[in-house]
Design a protein around this motif. Structure first.
Motif, PDB file in Angstrom:
ATOM      1  N   ALA A   1       0.841  -1.204   0.000  1.00  7.85           N
ATOM      2  CA  ALA A   1       0.000   0.000   0.000  1.00  7.85           C
ATOM      3  C   ALA A   1       0.874   1.250   0.000  1.00  7.85           C
ATOM      4  CB  ALA A   1      -0.935  -0.015   1.207  1.00  7.85           C
TER       5      ALA A   1
ATOM      6  N   THR B   1       2.439   1.843  -3.438  1.00  8.12           N
ATOM      7  CA  THR B   1       1.417   2.350  -4.352  1.00  8.12           C
ATOM      8  C   THR B   1       1.167   3.833  -4.102  1.00  8.12           C
ATOM      9  OG1 THR B   1       0.362   0.182  -4.522  1.00  8.12           O
ATOM     10  CG2 THR B   1      -1.007   2.094  -5.068  1.00  8.12           C
ATOM     11  N   SER B   2       1.000   4.200  -2.845  1.00  9.06           N
ATOM     12  CA  SER B   2       0.735   5.599  -2.499  1.00  9.06           C
ATOM     13  C   SER B   2       1.899   6.508  -2.861  1.00  9.06           C
ATOM     14  CB  SER B   2       0.430   5.718  -1.005  1.00  9.06           C
ATOM     15  OG  SER B   2      -0.779   5.061  -0.706  1.00  9.06           O
TER      16      SER B   2
ATOM     17  N   GLY C   1       2.830   2.961   6.259  1.00 10.78           N
ATOM     18  CA  GLY C   1       1.789   2.111   5.710  1.00 10.78           C
ATOM     19  C   GLY C   1       1.830   0.695   6.247  1.00 10.78           C
TER      20      GLY C   1
ATOM     21  N   THR D   1      -2.802  -2.583   3.800  1.00  6.67           N
ATOM     22  CA  THR D   1      -3.936  -2.018   3.059  1.00  6.67           C
ATOM     23  C   THR D   1      -4.072  -0.499   3.143  1.00  6.67           C
ATOM     24  OG1 THR D   1      -5.413  -2.359   4.947  1.00  6.67           O
ATOM     25  CG2 THR D   1      -5.297  -4.140   3.299  1.00  6.67           C
ATOM     26  N   THR D   2      -3.284   0.147   3.989  1.00  7.46           N
ATOM     27  CA  THR D   2      -3.430   1.589   4.154  1.00  7.46           C
ATOM     28  C   THR D   2      -2.067   2.284   4.179  1.00  7.46           C
ATOM     29  OG1 THR D   2      -3.435   1.472   6.570  1.00  7.46           O
ATOM     30  CG2 THR D   2      -5.578   1.380   5.469  1.00  7.46           C
ATOM     31  N   SER D   3      -2.095   3.573   3.896  1.00 12.10           N
ATOM     32  CA  SER D   3      -0.894   4.393   4.027  1.00 12.10           C
ATOM     33  C   SER D   3      -1.302   5.802   4.406  1.00 12.10           C
ATOM     34  CB  SER D   3      -0.098   4.396   2.723  1.00 12.10           C
ATOM     35  OG  SER D   3      -0.854   5.012   1.714  1.00 12.10           O
TER      36      SER D   3
ATOM     37  N   THR E   1      -6.560   4.039   1.252  1.00 13.25           N
ATOM     38  CA  THR E   1      -6.878   2.620   1.346  1.00 13.25           C
ATOM     39  C   THR E   1      -6.540   2.023  -0.008  1.00 13.25           C
ATOM     40  OG1 THR E   1      -8.682   3.062   2.888  1.00 13.25           O
ATOM     41  CG2 THR E   1      -8.702   0.923   1.772  1.00 13.25           C
ATOM     42  N   VAL E   2      -5.789   0.928  -0.002  1.00 12.03           N
ATOM     43  CA  VAL E   2      -5.322   0.304  -1.231  1.00 12.03           C
ATOM     44  C   VAL E   2      -5.836  -1.127  -1.296  1.00 12.03           C
ATOM     45  CG1 VAL E   2      -3.284  -0.363  -2.574  1.00 12.03           C
ATOM     46  CG2 VAL E   2      -3.272   1.763  -1.247  1.00 12.03           C
ATOM     47  N   THR E   3      -6.444  -1.475  -2.431  1.00 11.82           N
ATOM     48  CA  THR E   3      -6.954  -2.816  -2.671  1.00 11.82           C
ATOM     49  C   THR E   3      -6.439  -3.289  -4.025  1.00 11.82           C
ATOM     50  OG1 THR E   3      -8.966  -2.240  -1.439  1.00 11.82           O
ATOM     51  CG2 THR E   3      -9.052  -4.215  -2.826  1.00 11.82           C
TER      52      THR E   3
ATOM     53  N   ILE F   1      -5.401   2.515  -5.328  1.00  5.86           N
ATOM     54  CA  ILE F   1      -5.985   3.332  -4.270  1.00  5.86           C
ATOM     55  C   ILE F   1      -7.496   3.385  -4.488  1.00  5.86           C
ATOM     56  CG2 ILE F   1      -6.076   5.640  -3.254  1.00  5.86           C
ATOM     57  CD1 ILE F   1      -3.138   5.970  -4.307  1.00  5.86           C
TER      58      ILE F   1
END
Length: 118
Positions: free
Chosen positions: A3, A6-7, A66, A69-71, A92-94, A98
């Motif tokens: 996550a 990704t962020s 992070g 699932t979150t950052s 929130t990353v799935t 994001i």
């Protein structure tokens, strides 16, 4: 990608003004809660972040944390109208995208800059 990875990829691209690359890290049905209200879907999200990216003259990432699932990102931006504007985002990353963004920033300096420009 985690996550946080990704962020960070999203943030780096957005702060560089590369909206197309930034949005590759965002789900089509993203939900964003910002000071101005809720934004839904990638088209509305693009319309929200793109104008700000054109105002940017610099940014500095102070911290990023992070889990699976979150950052959370905490940063400062410099823009043409406002030289110092701190902000924070919770993502929130799935499945590597994001899906939810919560943005916190102080709108007062931007409102003061708009009023002074009138």
């Amino acid at each position: 990608m985690t996550a946080l990875e990704t962020s960070l990829a999203f943030h780096r691209a957005w702060m560089a003004g590369d909206i197309d690359t930034a949005l590759q890290h965002v789900a089509p049905d993203v939900v964003c809660d910002a000071p101005a209200g809720r934004i839904t879907g990638i088209a509305e999200f693009r319309a929200f972040i793109e104008p700000f990216s054109r105002l940017l003259t610099g940014s500095h990432l102070h911290g990023a944390f992070g889990d699976d699932t979150t950052s959370v990102l905490f940063y400062d931006t410099a823009t043409r109208p406002v030289p110092h504007a701190p902000g924070a985002e919770h993502h929130t990353v799935t499945d590597g995208r994001i899906t939810h963004v919560r943005i916190v920033f102080d709108r007062v300096p931007f409102e003061a800059a708009r009023a002074a420009a009138r």
